[in-house]
Design an enzyme around this catalytic site. Structure first.
Site, mmCIF file in Angstrom:
data_model
loop_
_atom_site.group_PDB
_atom_site.id
_atom_site.type_symbol
_atom_site.label_atom_id
_atom_site.label_comp_id
_atom_site.label_asym_id
_atom_site.label_seq_id
_atom_site.Cartn_x
_atom_site.Cartn_y
_atom_site.Cartn_z
ATOM 1 N N HIS A 98 18.467 34.906 -55.888
ATOM 2 C CA HIS A 98 17.490 33.922 -56.384
ATOM 3 C C HIS A 98 16.243 34.205 -57.065
ATOM 4 O O HIS A 98 15.713 35.436 -56.937
ATOM 5 C CB HIS A 98 17.139 32.840 -55.235
ATOM 6 C CG HIS A 98 18.092 32.204 -54.615
ATOM 7 N ND1 HIS A 98 18.283 31.142 -54.015
ATOM 8 C CD2 HIS A 98 19.634 32.281 -55.062
ATOM 9 C CE1 HIS A 98 19.590 30.389 -53.499
ATOM 10 N NE2 HIS A 98 20.544 31.207 -54.226
ATOM 11 N N CYS A 126 14.803 27.077 -52.329
ATOM 12 C CA CYS A 126 15.479 26.832 -51.320
ATOM 13 C C CYS A 126 15.161 27.587 -49.898
ATOM 14 O O CYS A 126 13.990 28.062 -49.913
ATOM 15 C CB CYS A 126 17.026 27.482 -51.583
ATOM 16 S SG CYS A 126 16.948 29.276 -51.361
ATOM 17 N N CYS A 181 14.493 31.473 -49.786
ATOM 18 C CA CYS A 181 13.553 31.885 -50.523
ATOM 19 C C CYS A 181 12.141 31.348 -49.973
ATOM 20 O O CYS A 181 11.237 32.210 -50.262
ATOM 21 C CB CYS A 181 13.556 31.134 -52.040
ATOM 22 S SG CYS A 181 14.603 31.819 -53.051
ATOM 23 N N GLU A 218 13.216 33.452 -57.281
ATOM 24 C CA GLU A 218 11.892 33.491 -56.458
ATOM 25 C C GLU A 218 12.109 35.013 -55.722
ATOM 26 O O GLU A 218 11.117 35.795 -55.491
ATOM 27 C CB GLU A 218 11.602 32.450 -55.209
ATOM 28 C CG GLU A 218 11.821 30.998 -55.989
ATOM 29 C CD GLU A 218 13.186 30.339 -56.032
ATOM 30 O OE1 GLU A 218 14.067 31.124 -56.481
ATOM 31 O OE2 GLU A 218 13.139 29.239 -55.810
HETATM 32 O O1 LIG Z 1 15.746 28.792 -54.590
HETATM 33 C C1 LIG Z 1 16.848 28.880 -55.378
HETATM 34 C C2 LIG Z 1 17.840 28.065 -55.423
HETATM 35 C C3 LIG Z 1 18.798 28.290 -56.149
HETATM 36 N N1 LIG Z 1 18.792 28.965 -57.288
HETATM 37 C C4 LIG Z 1 19.784 29.672 -58.216
HETATM 38 C C5 LIG Z 1 21.084 30.026 -57.499
HETATM 39 C C6 LIG Z 1 22.154 29.594 -58.301
HETATM 40 O O2 LIG Z 1 22.250 30.637 -59.342
HETATM 41 C C7 LIG Z 1 21.636 28.471 -58.937
HETATM 42 C C8 LIG Z 1 22.053 27.201 -58.359
HETATM 43 O O3 LIG Z 1 23.388 26.798 -58.994
HETATM 44 P P1 LIG Z 1 24.020 25.196 -58.852
HETATM 45 O O4 LIG Z 1 25.118 25.549 -59.829
HETATM 46 O O5 LIG Z 1 22.987 24.472 -59.545
HETATM 47 O O6 LIG Z 1 24.064 25.066 -57.499
HETATM 48 O O7 LIG Z 1 20.048 28.213 -58.766
HETATM 49 C C9 LIG Z 1 17.477 30.063 -57.135
HETATM 50 O O8 LIG Z 1 17.337 30.832 -58.211
HETATM 51 N N2 LIG Z 1 16.463 29.644 -56.477
HETATM 52 ZN ZN LIG Z 2 16.529 30.377 -53.137
#
Ligand SMILES: O=c1ccn([C@H]2C[C@H](O)[C@@H](COP(=O)(O)O)O2)c(=O)[nH]1
Ligand SMILES: [Zn+2]
Length: 159
Positions: A75, A101, A104, A77
């Site tokens: 991710h 999320c 993170c 972050e």
């Molecule tokens: O905290 C976060 C949450 C998600 N991500 C990234 C991980 C994935 O590459 C996308 C999410 O994909 P979706 O198709 O929208 O489910 O975002 C992040 O970097 N940081």
């Molecule tokens: Zn994340």
């Protein structure tokens, strides 16, 4: 007399986070992050992508099925925290376009980041985001939504 239409610190750092997100190969959601210290110096940036050595062309970018991107992607972050290479992040601010999320959030809290500035919260109702907000609040990490009177910033490669 000085210019009046210069961008704010928040616009600058969120702009850097968004620019970092443009490096992401994720076809669905591109996320960028920028970590800044109390003197408004950029400490690190990151975007969502696969780990070193894991080819963007070989690993899956799909969201559904047996083998999805979720098993592999780092991710934005976490990448920004890791890219800081051990710099002291205590009291730092993290700018990110998507609300972090729960995984993170754990890394944000443990690294000492004091504030999260986010652009949008498209998974607000998900268990991951609810857990993230719970942990960030318990740990005293301030979260605020980015605001600006501008809708966009543009970058020209020709002067
Ligand atoms: O905290 C976060 C949450 C998600 N991500 C990234 C991980 C994935 O590459 C996308 C999410 O994909 P979706 O198709 O929208 O489910 O975002 C992040 O970097 N940081
Ligand atoms: Zn994340």
């Amino acid at each position: 007399m000085k210019r009046k239409d210069y961008i704010s610190w928040d616009e600058y750092f969120m702009g850097v986070a968004i620019l970092a997100s443009k490096r992401s190969k994720d076809p669905n959601t591109q996320v960028g992050a920028c970590i800044v210290d109390n003197n408004n110096i950029i400490l690190s940036t990151g975007y969502n992508g696969f780990p070193f050595g894991c080819s963007d062309d070989d690993y899956p970018w799909c969201r559904d099925g047996e083998d999805t991107k979720y098993s592999y992607v780092v991710h934005a972050e976490l990448n920004a925290i890791l890219n800081a290479r051990g710099k002291n992040l205590k009291g730092a601010r993290l700018y990110v376009d998507l609300f972090p999320c729960n995984e993170c959030a754990k890394a944000i809290i443990q690294s000492g980041i004091a504030e999260v500035v986010y652009l949008y919260d498209k998974y607000a109702d998900s268990a991951a985001t609810v857990a993230s907000k719970r942990m960030l609040q318990s740990a005293g990490v301030a979260c605020r939504k980015f605001t600006s009177d501008k809708k966009s910033l543009s970058i020209d490669f020709e002067k």
